[in-house]
Design an enzyme around this catalytic site. Structure first.
Site, PDB file in Angstrom:
ATOM      1  N   LYS A   1       0.838  -1.201   0.000  1.00 22.18           N
ATOM      2  CA  LYS A   1       0.000   0.000   0.000  1.00 22.18           C
ATOM      3  C   LYS A   1       0.875   1.254   0.000  1.00 22.18           C
ATOM      4  CE  LYS A   1      -3.689   0.290   2.882  1.00 22.18           C
ATOM      5  NZ  LYS A   1      -4.938   0.724   2.206  1.00 22.18           N
TER       6      LYS A   1
ATOM      7  N   ARG B   1      -3.084   2.718   9.075  1.00 23.86           N
ATOM      8  CA  ARG B   1      -3.376   1.404   8.479  1.00 23.86           C
ATOM      9  C   ARG B   1      -2.095   0.591   8.325  1.00 23.86           C
ATOM     10  NH1 ARG B   1      -7.014   4.437   5.054  1.00 23.86           N
ATOM     11  NH2 ARG B   1      -9.115   3.519   5.125  1.00 23.86           N
TER      12      ARG B   1
ATOM     13  N   GLY C   1      -7.761  -7.962   5.981  1.00 23.06           N
ATOM     14  CA  GLY C   1      -8.510  -8.146   7.223  1.00 23.06           C
ATOM     15  C   GLY C   1      -7.716  -8.762   8.356  1.00 23.06           C
TER      16      GLY C   1
ATOM     17  N   MET D   1      -4.849  -7.549   9.824  1.00 16.09           N
ATOM     18  CA  MET D   1      -4.279  -6.623  10.805  1.00 16.09           C
ATOM     19  C   MET D   1      -5.222  -5.449  11.024  1.00 16.09           C
ATOM     20  SD  MET D   1      -0.277  -6.922   9.886  1.00 16.09           S
ATOM     21  CE  MET D   1      -0.618  -6.624   8.183  1.00 16.09           C
TER      22      MET D   1
ATOM     23  N   ARG E   1      -3.460  -1.569  -7.165  1.00 15.47           N
ATOM     24  CA  ARG E   1      -2.655  -2.805  -7.158  1.00 15.47           C
ATOM     25  C   ARG E   1      -3.001  -3.640  -8.389  1.00 15.47           C
ATOM     26  NH1 ARG E   1      -5.678  -5.142  -1.783  1.00 15.47           N
ATOM     27  NH2 ARG E   1      -7.769  -4.967  -2.602  1.00 15.47           N
TER      28      ARG E   1
ATOM     29  N   HIS F   1      -7.485 -47.299  -8.975  1.00 15.52           N
ATOM     30  CA  HIS F   1      -7.945 -47.794 -10.273  1.00 15.52           C
ATOM     31  C   HIS F   1      -8.897 -46.785 -10.906  1.00 15.52           C
ATOM     32  CE1 HIS F   1     -10.694 -50.176 -12.853  1.00 15.52           C
ATOM     33  NE2 HIS F   1      -9.534 -50.675 -13.259  1.00 15.52           N
TER      34      HIS F   1
ATOM     35  N   SER G   1      12.886 -42.265 -19.729  1.00  9.09           N
ATOM     36  CA  SER G   1      11.705 -41.494 -19.371  1.00  9.09           C
ATOM     37  C   SER G   1      11.534 -41.632 -17.863  1.00  9.09           C
ATOM     38  CB  SER G   1      10.484 -42.037 -20.115  1.00  9.09           C
ATOM     39  OG  SER G   1       9.348 -41.306 -19.751  1.00  9.09           O
TER      40      SER G   1
ATOM     41  N   CYS H   1       7.546 -38.736 -17.638  1.00  4.39           N
ATOM     42  CA  CYS H   1       6.171 -39.096 -17.979  1.00  4.39           C
ATOM     43  C   CYS H   1       5.323 -39.277 -16.735  1.00  4.39           C
ATOM     44  CB  CYS H   1       6.133 -40.347 -18.853  1.00  4.39           C
ATOM     45  SG  CYS H   1       6.738 -41.819 -18.021  1.00  4.39           S
TER      46      CYS H   1
ATOM     47  N   TYR I   1      12.177 -33.322 -23.066  1.00  2.00           N
ATOM     48  CA  TYR I   1      10.733 -33.079 -23.154  1.00  2.00           C
ATOM     49  C   TYR I   1      10.057 -33.475 -21.854  1.00  2.00           C
ATOM     50  CZ  TYR I   1      10.127 -38.071 -23.602  1.00  2.00           C
ATOM     51  OH  TYR I   1      10.138 -39.414 -23.342  1.00  2.00           O
TER      52      TYR I   1
END
Lengths: 893, 893
Positions: free
Chosen positions: A26, A95, A104, A106, A339, A455, A772, A840, A860
């Site tokens: 802020k 603040r 919310g 603090m 923001r 399964h 793999s 994989c 890959y």
């Protein structure tokens, strides 16, 4: 030393957006806006260093008091008001403002500077006694609650009593005299509760409020929030002291919030709501319905015009969508906050693309603006976000998507109803291979037991079907065709809806939406492909999956699991026959039946992937997975025996199967007789599969289809396993080339999914064309976690207790498993520089894991079809985050 | 080049014992004996290089022929005979001789040099036509069979016919004329079979025989033998051509074999057998019973004296027991062979010690002379090796020792009979915690199912009780109280004997022997302890085991498993109550009952190990192991339901337990909710155990007993698990020190038994005082092998196919698992230089693994009590084999 406090006012700020760590979000943004010449209520930020100092010493740095006074003077100069002045009192808010927003968590105190004397000055100045006494009332109330720690309820009670006595419905119906009375009552309450007077000295008020806000960094709420969101304690919070502006000074005043673009769709339009003659809380509280900006344009055209210009300037400056708050005080616009705006994935994609068009950002930046993990929102049928839902249970989000249908409890019934054109949801305690036809017929699957690799989960994901597994609250009675959840009873035919992406089980039919791939999505994917160097393949077991994967950009199949083909309705009997066979002859017969079916499977997939590599993994799971469920059979046999059935033969036959299951059962099937161990002990099964693959390849080549089959041997721990099986593969390939009179290319490689394989990768690589990494199994063995057991029994507790940061089956454990991957790649390439390396496991579609795979030099990643776009984007981001690669190789524009 | 052939004759040999690789064992020792001045039949050795040359080129080096001729000339000179001479023909044998003995694998041809002409010369020279024609007959027969490849049977048939026609019972009954006739028939057979004449030219005979013997290196039998015994192909064989000597030249001739010391007891006495007027084959064939040497002393005192002197010289020279062969030809003693004599472990120990006394060898050498793995023969009750056995089944040698008793099928029955003073063997399909009291009562345990880590196996080893597990041939019918093996039926009360060391199940009662630890054994152990630097501790769960371990030299307890205490008869009900508890209160109650029992357990062990460290591992196995057997209960409940029992409550109660078992059951219990995962999710169990340990320690200290308890946390994958639990341990320790008013030392450490723990050992070591590598589990996870499944289902096939060299659960896999150990130690010591490191898996008592543990820098190994001596000796050998350590540190004498 000094330098703890940073002043800000239009065109005059000592901080900037870059000082977020010191000033909090802020404070940094207020300073930045001020420097941009945007009107913000003047004020100053006390840095996070002070918070840390305070946490450590329970006291403040020496010079702080002086610095605050000096900055307060500057604020007075900027506003022409004086703090504590009887005529023209300056009011301020205090603040918190941490590095990241902790909404919310603090404390805040408003209207500081009011006292029995200065309130009169405010009345005079504003000519609005109600505003002045309402502000005073709020100050005393917040001060009593936040600073002095008196329960908020006690103040609320006094307000309620006052309203009752005045016959007022809302706060607004109270007159200024009532509010003045309340101030007195509040002050009495404070004296009664705490034995002190509400401080009339504004400086005392201010110091105490700053104190309270810093202290709130360590309140229980905030500490918990930080734990959950992994925010380090040492970040601390800053404190912002800022002039109060009032949106409730009449109809030339107001307050609102907005976005510079539509956060749901991404459309370029200023978007937001406001209320005239109101304070910020009123917009949030929802007592009065706010108006869209279109009305502000009518009501206050000049202010609206100024707002549009200001927020456009903000967006241009920050080069991203802004979420802003403003107040209009007597026609004067003040920006209170700005923001980066949160947005849906769809909006994120559109905004990123639009901003490239607008030349606000480049493609690289656009690619970084979309969170890859969220792409899946765009790819599965989803619950209509507008729908009202009656969620009655939650399970594991085992396979994403959404499905609605009538409940059925058996696979046969699912098929029956589906054939009548009805949509059904198959509900089982857990599924077994015998349920496959029912799963295929159903829209979605819901089970009471089993984890993310049960399964039900695996088969559903393979089928691209929505599934919720391990929904433990479900008490399923398959015989009575009903289930119960917390007293709620559902019967066959009742409608439910599954939200497989979130694990929600919903009552009744809920509208679902088919995803439509936007042009922006496609554009982003194109850009990602231009940039990334990491390949992306898919895990797919059927031609349909392969097709979908190709549509979504897969450059090959990284894993085709052949066992799922064994579960097919017309195949399972032969598979079981093969397993139960007592002699070679019967086994061969069964395999001969299966071979043409497998060949057709492979032809379908290879055809779909024409021109691309297809890695086919030979049979992996233990054989008992293909046999009937042991316990059911045990009970059945036992029952037959107890009933003294005449049909002795039937009992005998069942007992034979039972015995075979007993023979095959294992204590720890995950570590048992499976993978290449089966291939070595029952060579005829692997030979059949290899034959089917190569026959399919040969036949397709004769049809002029270009195919690149690659045979993958699972669960290798030892180079000799691979060399043993590789020889067989090469032999079969030769035979088929001779038989069919055609040559084809192929590779033989292996999964690296056991720690030992990674250690011995140098030797294994000499026998392999590719590696793999099977990170599902590798995670299981490296951690010693059985996924099915761990995810249900202790991983949640581990995450809660911070022993694990993430479920390692979802997010690759870079510290442990990741080291094995690195070692496997390094050692493998040492002896085989042409070795192709991929992954994989399911991590192949998880963004942080994909990035890790890039970093350690994989060729890959391979993941389920719907995760292919996620992987593509993550792969592009990986290279963008790799600064060296960027400067060295790619972006010389 | 040349140098392929090495001559030898008494005092004249060009080779030596050091040239074993080139000359083979036989050739090298013949040369050595010749050089020692011992009379050997002269001859020459063709080196192994020629074999390799031949294997590669299918041909011989150019100069070989010439070299052979030259050496043959030397032999002629030495003997005064000529090869092929009509008057005085030289006869030779051609024998293979590889680096290591491969008995019967390769070929031999005797009596070369005989022909139709020279045989007459032999007749004249020996005046013994029978001997001459018998030699000629043997030559033609062996030549036809070995060199020309005609089936041996065909020659045997002709001999049989001849015997029949002559009414002769044995070969010896045939006259020389018959043998001459046989020579003709053999020659005809050769011509008929091969179309060639038996070569009359002795040089041709010799060349063809050498050829055949070299070729036999690659015959199928030899190739297989090399595979099984891991003999490399490139070693090749040498060929020895040597003058024939005849032990069958009358009663002044003979042949025999012997040892320089008794190979069974180690006693220092020449030991062997001989036959007069016989050839070597006759001693082996066993047709005539040979005589002990004592008779030779009477019959041929001078020869005997010479033999004693010669073999003593050999022993002195080789400094080890010799196994020798000799022939006496007309009163002249020839040594044919000498080699290191095989011996029993008992003998090995005695011989090693005696030789140190005799100053033949030093202590270091003595320690190397005993194979550590064989020490176990000395430590368990064993089957009397003299007994005749009826072995009817074989299983896994799960726990060593021998036991005899009457069969019982239930634990209760075992207790009943044992209380009557009877010895019983408990036979079960498999055992469960409910069988513990029966196992304790029985002499031995036999199960049809389960592997080396099955319940039966672990508990038996823990109890030091003989056990054979996984005896799959057994069909056990517990209800009918009988089992069947291949049609043989055994009933309750029948006697059987278990040989737990070899896995043999034997019919009836067999005498067993109690081991007596010889003074030599104790002496060797003392020497081992002087030399070794690696500590040796024991795995022991009871005071009895601890005591035994201490007797056998353990320097502490490396692993005390607390869960075995939970299986105790009076404890299990409370353990089950604790697990089934639905509320905190009931669970606490159960734990409070268990705590004093555990405290007493620990007191007993700590007291036994006074002054030594005792590592106590907290609960490790999953909780369901303590509950009744799932399937039995399932069937029971089902039966009760089908019978429509009135007793609804009973069903409900059973169903509740069943449900709890279902809740706790796991797909892969090995990778499930166990070890520290239990400790974290159910902290009260670990807290009870820790409290019991420390209370025991405190109470003993108050009794002035010195104790060093160490708490070990199992199954850690992540440093946070350990830090979480360590905190609790420290807290409890503090509480108890305050409660009891006494201070005690303790350590907190962890098992390293998961790959991830080894990788993260640097972090874990910061929370640990010690590491103990659990190589059983680490092997399971590194290989992905479930021991229970793998040892039954595929490891045997893997070993047979040479994919694995050894069962990795018996012999540590240095290549894979070993790397994790190394990494774990290095990383652990990097962050904690005081870290104490040991191993407590079963490998801690396996010699090659113990040596590896020394090499990678462990502080100690821990193994079952009876393996402690093995580990002590292996640890001493490890340092002796580590030459650098020897020269640098120890042996400066």
């Amino acid at each position: 030393m000094g330098g703890y406090v940073y002043f800000f006012a239009q065109n005059k700020a000592s901080g900037s957006a870059k000082m977020r760590n010191l000033l909090g979000g802020k404070g940094a943004n207020l300073a930045e806006m001020a420097n941009l010449g945007i009107r913000v209520p003047p004020g100053f930020t006390i840095s996070t260093e002070v918070c840390n100092y305070y946490t450590e010493h329970h006291n403040y740095p020496e010079d702080l008091e002086t610095e605050i006074r000096e900055n307060l003077n500057k604020v007075e100069e900027a506003t022409g008001k004086r703090f504590g002045d009887i005529q023209n009192p300056l009011l301020v808010s205090v603040r918190s403002g941490a590095r990241v927003s902790m909404p919310g968590m603090m404390d805040t105190v408003l209207d500081l500077g009011l006292s029995d004397i200065t309130v009169e000055g405010l009345v005079e100045e504003t000519e609005n006694p109600r505003l002045a006494y309402d502000a005073y009332r709020r100050l005393v109330q917040m001060f009593g609650n936040v600073v002095l720690g008196i329960e908020g309820e006690k103040f609320e009670e006094l307000i309620e009593e006052k309203k009752k006595s005045k016959d007022a419905k809302e706060d607004i119906d109270l007159a200024w005299q009532d509010l003045k009375g309340l101030v007195d009552e509040f002050k009495e309450l404070i004296e009664k509760e705490k034995g002190i007077q509400f401080p009339q000295d504004p400086f005392k008020q201010l110091n105490m409020a700053i104190d309270a806000v810093f202290a709130s960094w360590n309140n229980k709420r905030a500490v918990n929030y930080r734990k959950i969101n992994k925010i380090p304690e040492h970040w601390g919070t800053a404190v912002n002291v800022q002039v109060m502006v009032f949106g409730n000074m009449g109809n030339d005043s107001g307050t609102g919030v907005g976005f510079t673009r539509n956060p749901a769709t991404g459309k370029k339009e200023i978007y937001g709501e406001y209320l005239l003659n109101a304070q910020g809380e009123d917009v949030v509280a929802g007592i009065r319905t706010p108006h869209p900006f279109s009305k502000l344009k009518e009501e206050m055209p000049q202010v609206y015009q100024e707002l549009v210009e200001v927020v456009q300037r903000l967006e241009d400056h920050y080069k991203d969508v802004q979420d802003f708050e403003f107040t209009i005080e007597k026609g004067k616009l003040y920006l209170l906050q700005t923001r980066t705006g949160k947005r849906t994935t769809q909006a994120a994609a559109k905004i990123a693309c639009d901003m490239v068009e607008e030349r606000l950002i480049d493609k690289k930046e656009a690619l970084m603006r979309v969170e890859p993990g969220q792409l899946k929102q765009l790819l599965h049928r989803g619950i209509d976000p507008e729908a009202e839902l009656e969620v009655f249970a939650r399970g594991l989000p085992a396979s994403p998507g959404a499905a609605t249908g009538a409940i059925v409890f058996t696979a046969d019934r699912a098929v029956e109803l589906a054939q009548d054109g009805r949509k059904v949801i198959l509900v089982r305690k857990e599924t077994s291979p015998e349920d496959i036809h029912g799963m295929a017929a159903a829209e979605g699957i819901l089970t009471a037991r089993g984890g993310m690799t049960s399964h039900a989960a695996i088969v559903s994901r393979g089928m691209g079907k929505c599934c919720i597994a391990g929904c433990e609250a479900l008490k399923v009675d398959e015989k009575k065709k009903r289930f119960e959840v917390d007293g709620l009873v559902f019967k066959e035919g009742d409608f439910i809806t599954l939200d497989g992406s979130a694990g929600r089980v919903i009552k009744g039919e809920v509208p679902t939406l088919e995803p439509e791939l936007s042009s922006e999505f496609k554009k982003l994917m194109r850009w990602a492909d231009e940039i990334r160097t990491l390949g992306v393949r898919a895990n797919a077991d059927t031609p349909e999956d392969a097709k979908k994967a190709r549509e979504l950009g897969a450059e090959g199949i990284g894993l085709c699991r052949t066992e799922h083909m064994f579960f097919g309705e017309e195949r399972l009997p032969y598979v079981q026959k093969m397993i139960l066979a007592e002699d070679e002859e019967v086994r061969k017969e069964a395999l001969e039946k299966l071979e043409p079916m497998q060949r057709e499977d492979f032809k379908g997939i290879l055809r779909e992937m024409e021109g691309l590599p297809v890695i086919i993994r030979l049979l992996d799971p233990p054989l008992h997975e293909f046999l009937p469920h042991y316990e059911s059979l045990l009970l059945e046999v036992n029952k037959l025996k107890l009933e003294k059935t005449e049909d002795k033969e039937k009992i005998q036959e069942k007992e034979k199967i039972l015995q075979r299951i007993v023979d095959l059962r294992e204590v720890n099937p995950m570590l048992g007789h499976r993978g290449c161990r089966l291939g070595i002990t029952f060579p005829e099964v692997y030979n059949m599969q290899v034959r089917a693959v190569f026959e399919a390849a040969a036949e397709l080549i004769l049809e002029d289809v270009k195919v690149y089959p690659e045979i993958m041997i699972p669960l290798v721990a030892n180079e000799k396993e691979l060399s043993f099986l590789r020889k067989q593969v090469i032999e079969v390939a030769g035979e088929i080339m001779r038989e069919k009179g055609v040559e084809f290319e192929y590779k033989v490689g292996t999964m690296i999914e056991l720690p030992r394989a990674a250690f011995c990768a140098d030797k294994i690589a000499q026998e392999a064309d590719f590696f793999s990494f099977g990170t599902n199994d590798l995670t299981q063995t490296t951690f010693g976690f059985s996924r099915d057991d761990a995810e249900a029994k202790f991983i949640p507790a581990y995450i809660e207790k911070k022993i694990l940061e993430d479920d390692p089956f979802e997010v690759l454990d870079q510290e442990g498993v990741g080291q094995l991957l690195k070692m496997g790649i390094e050692r493998g390439r040492k002896t085989n520089k042409d070795l192709e390396v991929g992954i994989c496991g399911e991590h192949g579609g998880e963004p942080s894991s994909v990035k890790f795979c890039y970093q350690i030099g994989m060729d890959y990643v391979s993941c389920s079809p719907y995760r292919v776009p996620i992987a593509r984007l993550a792969a592009a981001q990986a290279i963008l985050e790799d600064r060296k690669a960027i400067s060295d190789k790619f972006f010389k524009e």
